[in-house]
Structures are given as structure tokens and as C-alpha cells.
Design an enzyme around this catalytic site. Structure first.
Site, PDB file in Angstrom:
ATOM      1  N   ASP A  90      -4.664   3.644  -1.517  1.00 24.03           N
ATOM      2  CA  ASP A  90      -5.718   3.880  -0.513  1.00 24.03           C
ATOM      3  C   ASP A  90      -6.262   5.301  -0.623  1.00 24.03           C
ATOM      4  O   ASP A  90      -5.609   6.259  -0.207  1.00 24.03           O
ATOM      5  CB  ASP A  90      -5.165   3.649   0.891  1.00 24.03           C
ATOM      6  CG  ASP A  90      -5.041   2.176   1.218  1.00 24.03           C
ATOM      7  OD1 ASP A  90      -3.971   1.757   1.693  1.00 24.03           O
ATOM      8  OD2 ASP A  90      -6.028   1.449   0.996  1.00 24.03           O
ATOM      9  N   SER A 118       0.843  -1.206   0.000  1.00 22.72           N
ATOM     10  CA  SER A 118       0.000   0.000   0.000  1.00 22.72           C
ATOM     11  C   SER A 118       0.873   1.248   0.000  1.00 22.72           C
ATOM     12  O   SER A 118       1.717   1.423   0.891  1.00 22.72           O
ATOM     13  CB  SER A 118      -0.893   0.025   1.244  1.00 22.72           C
ATOM     14  OG  SER A 118      -1.419   1.336   1.411  1.00 22.72           O
ATOM     15  N   HIS A 150      -8.420   1.292  -3.695  1.00 22.45           N
ATOM     16  CA  HIS A 150      -9.342   1.011  -2.587  1.00 22.45           C
ATOM     17  C   HIS A 150      -9.988   2.333  -2.181  1.00 22.45           C
ATOM     18  O   HIS A 150      -9.325   3.201  -1.614  1.00 22.45           O
ATOM     19  CB  HIS A 150      -8.541   0.387  -1.429  1.00 22.45           C
ATOM     20  CG  HIS A 150      -9.311   0.200  -0.180  1.00 22.45           C
ATOM     21  ND1 HIS A 150      -8.707  -0.082   1.026  1.00 22.45           N
ATOM     22  CD2 HIS A 150     -10.635   0.253   0.089  1.00 22.45           C
ATOM     23  CE1 HIS A 150      -9.630  -0.196   1.973  1.00 22.45           C
ATOM     24  NE2 HIS A 150     -10.809   0.000   1.429  1.00 22.45           N
ATOM     25  N   ASP A 170      -6.703  -6.983   3.958  1.00 21.49           N
ATOM     26  CA  ASP A 170      -6.143  -5.637   3.951  1.00 21.49           C
ATOM     27  C   ASP A 170      -6.051  -5.065   5.373  1.00 21.49           C
ATOM     28  O   ASP A 170      -7.056  -4.759   5.999  1.00 21.49           O
ATOM     29  CB  ASP A 170      -7.047  -4.724   3.087  1.00 21.49           C
ATOM     30  CG  ASP A 170      -6.460  -3.344   2.909  1.00 21.49           C
ATOM     31  OD1 ASP A 170      -7.145  -2.479   2.326  1.00 21.49           O
ATOM     32  OD2 ASP A 170      -5.311  -3.110   3.361  1.00 21.49           O
ATOM     33  N   MET A 186     -12.079   4.453   0.089  1.00 22.36           N
ATOM     34  CA  MET A 186     -12.678   4.624   1.403  1.00 22.36           C
ATOM     35  C   MET A 186     -13.358   5.996   1.389  1.00 22.36           C
ATOM     36  O   MET A 186     -12.869   6.970   2.004  1.00 22.36           O
ATOM     37  CB  MET A 186     -11.612   4.531   2.511  1.00 22.36           C
ATOM     38  CG  MET A 186     -11.130   3.104   2.709  1.00 22.36           C
ATOM     39  SD  MET A 186      -9.524   2.985   3.505  1.00 22.36           S
ATOM     40  CE  MET A 186      -8.458   3.185   2.068  1.00 22.36           C
ATOM     41  N   MET A 244     -11.277  -6.352   5.308  1.00 19.44           N
ATOM     42  CA  MET A 244     -10.402  -5.527   6.152  1.00 19.44           C
ATOM     43  C   MET A 244     -10.029  -6.315   7.392  1.00 19.44           C
ATOM     44  O   MET A 244     -10.903  -6.893   8.056  1.00 19.44           O
ATOM     45  CB  MET A 244     -11.103  -4.232   6.555  1.00 19.44           C
ATOM     46  CG  MET A 244     -11.437  -3.269   5.414  1.00 19.44           C
ATOM     47  SD  MET A 244     -10.029  -2.743   4.437  1.00 19.44           S
ATOM     48  CE  MET A 244      -9.053  -1.891   5.663  1.00 19.44           C
ATOM     49  N   MET A 247      -8.840   8.077   0.551  1.00 17.35           N
ATOM     50  CA  MET A 247      -9.638   8.382   1.741  1.00 17.35           C
ATOM     51  C   MET A 247     -10.180   9.814   1.634  1.00 17.35           C
ATOM     52  O   MET A 247      -9.448  10.733   1.252  1.00 17.35           O
ATOM     53  CB  MET A 247      -8.788   8.254   3.014  1.00 17.35           C
ATOM     54  CG  MET A 247      -8.198   6.875   3.199  1.00 17.35           C
ATOM     55  SD  MET A 247      -7.266   6.784   4.752  1.00 17.35           S
ATOM     56  CE  MET A 247      -6.500   5.161   4.558  1.00 17.35           C
ATOM     57  N   HIS A 258      -1.244  -1.053  -4.288  1.00 15.54           N
ATOM     58  CA  HIS A 258      -2.503  -0.775  -3.583  1.00 15.54           C
ATOM     59  C   HIS A 258      -2.559   0.722  -3.264  1.00 15.54           C
ATOM     60  O   HIS A 258      -1.669   1.259  -2.599  1.00 15.54           O
ATOM     61  CB  HIS A 258      -2.577  -1.602  -2.299  1.00 15.54           C
ATOM     62  CG  HIS A 258      -3.890  -1.536  -1.586  1.00 15.54           C
ATOM     63  ND1 HIS A 258      -5.006  -2.239  -1.995  1.00 15.54           N
ATOM     64  CD2 HIS A 258      -4.255  -0.865  -0.470  1.00 15.54           C
ATOM     65  CE1 HIS A 258      -6.001  -1.978  -1.156  1.00 15.54           C
ATOM     66  NE2 HIS A 258      -5.585  -1.162  -0.227  1.00 15.54           N
TER      67      HIS A 258
HETATM   68  C1  DX5 Z   1      -6.276   1.103   5.780  1.00 15.43           C
HETATM   69  C2  DX5 Z   1      -5.879   0.732   4.347  1.00 15.43           C
HETATM   70  C3  DX5 Z   1      -4.838  -0.343   4.291  1.00 15.43           C
HETATM   71  C4  DX5 Z   1      -3.529   0.049   4.998  1.00 15.43           C
HETATM   72  C5  DX5 Z   1      -2.607  -1.131   5.074  1.00 15.43           C
HETATM   73  O1  DX5 Z   1      -7.462   1.863   5.764  1.00 15.43           O
HETATM   74  O2  DX5 Z   1      -7.001   0.292   3.608  1.00 15.43           O
HETATM   75  O3  DX5 Z   1      -4.572  -0.668   2.928  1.00 15.43           O
HETATM   76  O4  DX5 Z   1      -2.902   1.089   4.274  1.00 15.43           O
HETATM   77  O5  DX5 Z   1      -1.459  -0.718   5.782  1.00 15.43           O
HETATM   78  P1  DX5 Z   1      -0.787  -1.725   6.839  1.00 15.43           P
HETATM   79  O6  DX5 Z   1      -0.350  -2.933   6.014  1.00 15.43           O
HETATM   80  O7  DX5 Z   1       0.366  -0.961   7.400  1.00 15.43           O
HETATM   81  O8  DX5 Z   1      -1.846  -2.085   7.836  1.00 15.43           O
HETATM   82 ZN    ZN Z   2      -6.524  -0.510   1.598  1.00 20.47          ZN
END
Ligand code: DX5
Ligand code: ZN
Length: 214
Positions: free
Chosen positions: A34, A7, A65, A174, A67, A136, A36, A32
Site C-alpha cells: 500500500d 497487506s 496499490h 480491499d 494511493m 475498496m 500512500m 499487497h
Molecule cells: C487501505 C489499504 C488496504 C488496507 C487493508 O487504504 O488499501 O489495503 O491496508 O488493511 P485491512 O485488511 O486491515 O483493512
Molecule cells: Zn490496498
């Protein structure tokens, strides 16, 4: 063999263009991303412009991903920015099936995400229509959190349904995944794992990736 998707949330945001190049060099399988919005989760990262910026420098698939609230309004623009896979949290959407069909209409892979505090029943209705289920194993919002082993039950249920219905969607775990828990992740049915801090904070990221490709 399990595919590893580091990620970029754990990457150096001041040198983000290096991240996909490093992820490839470390032998990983996907990037990946993320996204947000500060509403669905209490954190804000980046949006379509970052995906568009990383597209030309990433030889690996971009696993985006979302969020975010109302993802159905943005999935098309993330596909057009260069995402190869787009996943979102269905309870945050007013039209989850519309979002899935929009992603597929653009020839991309689609999926839904079940957050740590969301019951499996929320994503079960979509399992026949997706390419990836993201389970998750932390509460969405931040990297570097501790692995929630109790969430693996949802992956096990998903794998049972896959077998019973002859489906072949990916099961991506994840959050908090590392070489120390990869065995139980695989046993629970994972086919892909996301790893942010376990890779980017590792003394030898390539070795960390290899240790999870079991
Ligand atoms: C959290 C993300 C994950 C996170 C994973 O909301 O969706 O993808 O970045 O990071 P680690 O592997 O450090 O938990
Ligand atoms: Zn993620």
C-alpha cells in the site's frame, strides 16, 4: 479458489524484510503493497525504494496499490522497482489510459481502484483494458477499518460486465476483509482479497489465510 494478498501496511515496519517471507510461509498468494503519498489519502507509507527492497526477498507477486496523486508520473518506476501488478485510483490521475499503457508496456499487470466514496461509473470505462479491478471495501488510507458491505454492489456490477463482455480481469476486494465476511466477498464476485489486520493481527495467520482461500 480466492487468492489472498496480505497487506504489508499491517506488518512490522521495523522488520519489513520478514513480511514477504512470512506471507509465503502462511500460504498466501500475493504481497499487497500500500503506497500512500499523504495527498490522495491522509497518510504516508512508502515508495519505490521499499518495493525495490522487497523484490529480492519476495517469491510471491508484488501487488502494488498506489494511493497517490498523479500516478501516471510514477507507475513506470514502480514497475522497474519490481512490482508485478500496479493499480491506481483513476480520479487521481490526469492521464489514466497513459498510466495503464505504461504499465502494460513494461510487461506488468495493470488495474484501477474504485474508492469507497467513488461511484462505480468512474472505473467502468476502463474495464476492457485492465487485468485487475480493485473495489475498496473501506475508505482508502488506513488498515484496520470496518468492512463496508455496501461497496460489494460495485463488485457485483463488475462481475456482471465481466460475464456479459467475456472479460477475465481479477476483482480484488480491499479493506476490512476477514474470514467472517469472506463468503459474501466470494458471492459478490471477488477473485482476490486483500487482508492486512485479519492476517497480521491473527493469532494464527496461516489459518486466517487458509480460511479465506475458499
Ligand atoms: C487501505 C489499504 C488496504 C488496507 C487493508 O487504504 O488499501 O489495503 O491496508 O488493511 P485491512 O485488511 O486491515 O483493512
Ligand atoms: Zn490496498
Amino acid at each position: 479458489m480466492i487468492k489472498v494478498a496480505p497487506s504489508i501496511l499491517s506488518a512490522d515496519f521495523g522488520r519489513m524484510a520478514d513480511a514477504p517471507v512470512n506471507i509465503l510461509r502462511w500460504g498466501a498468494d500475493l504481497v499487497h503493497c500500500d503506497v500512500m503519498d499523504g495527498v490522495y489519502v491522509p497518510n504516508i507509507t512508502f515508495g519505490m525504494p521499499m518495493v525495490a527492497a522487497l523484490r529480492p526477498v519476495s517469491e510471491l507477486p508484488l501487488d502494488v496499490h498506489l494511493m497517490i496523486t498523479r500516478p501516471e508520473k510514477y507507475v513506470g518506476r514502480f514497475c522497474d522497482a519490481g512490482a508485478d501488478i500496479v493499480t491506481f485510483h483513476p480520479e487521481a490521475s490526469e492521464d489514466p489510459r497513459g498510466a495503464l499503457s505504461e504499465i502494460r508496456a513494461r510487461g506488468k499487470k495493470c488495474g484501477v481502484v474504485v474508492n469507497a466514496d467513488v461511484p462505480f461509473e468512474v472505473v467502468e470505462p476502463y474495464l476492457d483494458e485492465i487485468d485487475m479491478l480493485v473495489v475498496m471495501t473501506v475508505q482508502a488510507g488506513f488498515g484496520g477499518q470496518s468492512f463496508k458491505e455496501e461497496c460489494l454492489e460495485k463488485a457485483r456490477r463488475a462481475e456482471e460486465i465481466k460475464k456479459a463482455r467475456g472479460l477475465d480481469f481479477e476483482i480484488e476486494l480491499d479493506g476490512g476483509v476477514s474470514p467472517s465476511n469472506i463468503e459474501i466477498c466470494k458471492a459478490a464476485g471477488a477473485t482476490v482479497v486483500v487482508a492486512g489486520s485479519a492476517v497480521f493481527k491473527a493469532p494464527d495467520p496461516a489459518a486466517a489465510v487458509k480460511a479465506m482461500q475458499i
